[in-house]
Scaffold this motif. Sequence first.
Motif, PDB file in Angstrom:
ATOM      1  N   TYR A   1     -27.078  -1.022 -43.049  1.00 17.18           N
ATOM      2  CA  TYR A   1     -27.726  -0.163 -42.187  1.00 17.18           C
ATOM      3  C   TYR A   1     -28.675  -1.317 -41.279  1.00 17.18           C
ATOM      4  O   TYR A   1     -29.183  -2.429 -42.014  1.00 17.18           O
TER       5      TYR A   1
ATOM      6  N   HIS B 281     -32.110  -2.257 -38.818  1.00 19.75           N
ATOM      7  CA  HIS B 281     -33.468  -1.711 -38.518  1.00 19.75           C
ATOM      8  C   HIS B 281     -33.900  -2.584 -37.563  1.00 19.75           C
ATOM      9  O   HIS B 281     -34.744  -3.667 -37.876  1.00 19.75           O
TER      10      HIS B 281
ATOM     11  N   SER C  39     -35.199   3.203 -35.083  1.00 20.20           N
ATOM     12  CA  SER C  39     -34.996   3.882 -36.420  1.00 20.20           C
ATOM     13  C   SER C  39     -33.791   3.115 -36.826  1.00 20.20           C
ATOM     14  O   SER C  39     -32.858   2.464 -36.303  1.00 20.20           O
ATOM     15  N   PRO C  40     -33.851   3.026 -38.398  1.00 13.37           N
ATOM     16  CA  PRO C  40     -32.727   2.528 -39.151  1.00 13.37           C
ATOM     17  C   PRO C  40     -31.293   3.138 -38.402  1.00 13.37           C
ATOM     18  O   PRO C  40     -31.373   4.306 -38.331  1.00 13.37           O
TER      19      PRO C  40
ATOM     20  N   LEU D 254     -26.949   3.278 -38.982  1.00 16.61           N
ATOM     21  CA  LEU D 254     -25.497   2.614 -39.610  1.00 16.61           C
ATOM     22  C   LEU D 254     -25.041   1.689 -38.839  1.00 16.61           C
ATOM     23  O   LEU D 254     -24.474   1.868 -37.665  1.00 16.61           O
TER      24      LEU D 254
ATOM     25  N   LEU E 218     -34.020  -6.214 -39.467  1.00 15.34           N
ATOM     26  CA  LEU E 218     -33.899  -6.054 -40.998  1.00 15.34           C
ATOM     27  C   LEU E 218     -32.695  -5.328 -41.337  1.00 15.34           C
ATOM     28  O   LEU E 218     -32.173  -4.195 -40.790  1.00 15.34           O
TER      29      LEU E 218
ATOM     30  N   TYR F 191     -30.228  -3.666 -44.234  1.00 17.19           N
ATOM     31  CA  TYR F 191     -30.133  -3.007 -45.619  1.00 17.19           C
ATOM     32  C   TYR F 191     -28.947  -2.861 -46.047  1.00 17.19           C
ATOM     33  O   TYR F 191     -27.964  -2.346 -45.550  1.00 17.19           O
TER      34      TYR F 191
ATOM     35  N   PHE G 281     -30.638   1.568 -51.831  1.00 17.34           N
ATOM     36  CA  PHE G 281     -30.641   0.375 -51.024  1.00 17.34           C
ATOM     37  C   PHE G 281     -31.338  -0.675 -51.760  1.00 17.34           C
ATOM     38  O   PHE G 281     -31.943  -0.724 -52.633  1.00 17.34           O
TER      39      PHE G 281
ATOM     40  N   GLY H 123     -33.468  -5.337 -48.477  1.00 19.84           N
ATOM     41  CA  GLY H 123     -33.218  -5.707 -47.292  1.00 19.84           C
ATOM     42  C   GLY H 123     -33.357  -7.337 -46.874  1.00 19.84           C
ATOM     43  O   GLY H 123     -34.264  -8.017 -47.780  1.00 19.84           O
TER      44      GLY H 123
END
Lengths: 116, 110
Positions: A37, A39, A44-45, A47, A88, A90, A106, A109
């Motif tokens: 993911y 960000h 918003s984070p 996929l 960022l 993840y 998760f 990050g």
Amino acid sequence: GDSVTQKEGLVTLTEGLPVMLNCTYQTIYSNAFLFWYVHYLNESPRLLLKSSTDNKRTEHQGFHATLHKSSSSFHLQKSSAQLSDSALYYCALSDLYGSSGNKLIFGIGTLLSVKP
Amino acid sequence: GGIITQTPKFLIGQEGQKLTLKCQQNFNHDTMYWYRQDSGKGLRLIYYSITENDLQKGDLSEGYDASREKKSSFSLTVTSAQKNEMAVFLCASKTGGEQYFGPGTRLTVL
């Protein structure tokens, strides 16, 4: 228990250099799904990539990753970093079809900072 | 396409205060989540819900309550805000293997 490890908390790169963000995992799931993911600041984070197939490369938006079950790894790569890749990232793990299929685990990050 | 909205965007509270964060989704997804995002700690699951009126605790549920009275909404309550606490709370919903996230609520406790 199950876990995801992202060793680098911060990766700083010069624009144009290759990107590699590390992700390793531990799981008892026989049908593990791995995800990346992203960000971006003030968004918003979302996929970026996902895979459950061993040794198959998956690509999206210039990024790629290959799930290697033998080494429990799903590293994120890109051939040439762009300033806009700063975000960022993840790595996450799920057992999609099992009893824990509703949960993602998760990593901490990795903040990617691309400089001119 | 759908959207997840979170209110408020910024929340400032006092120590000991009960604070409620709200999340709405129009994807018609069954499963919804609340995560806490802290620098260096990743996204940690607080609560999730697989359907209306269902609640499942995550790893970080202590100090929080949740409510899922409608399929489209999922609320999170900080039962007693901790002094100097700062975090971002992210709501998400899921279809298939993908989770869709809201923009987050940034909490500051004075």
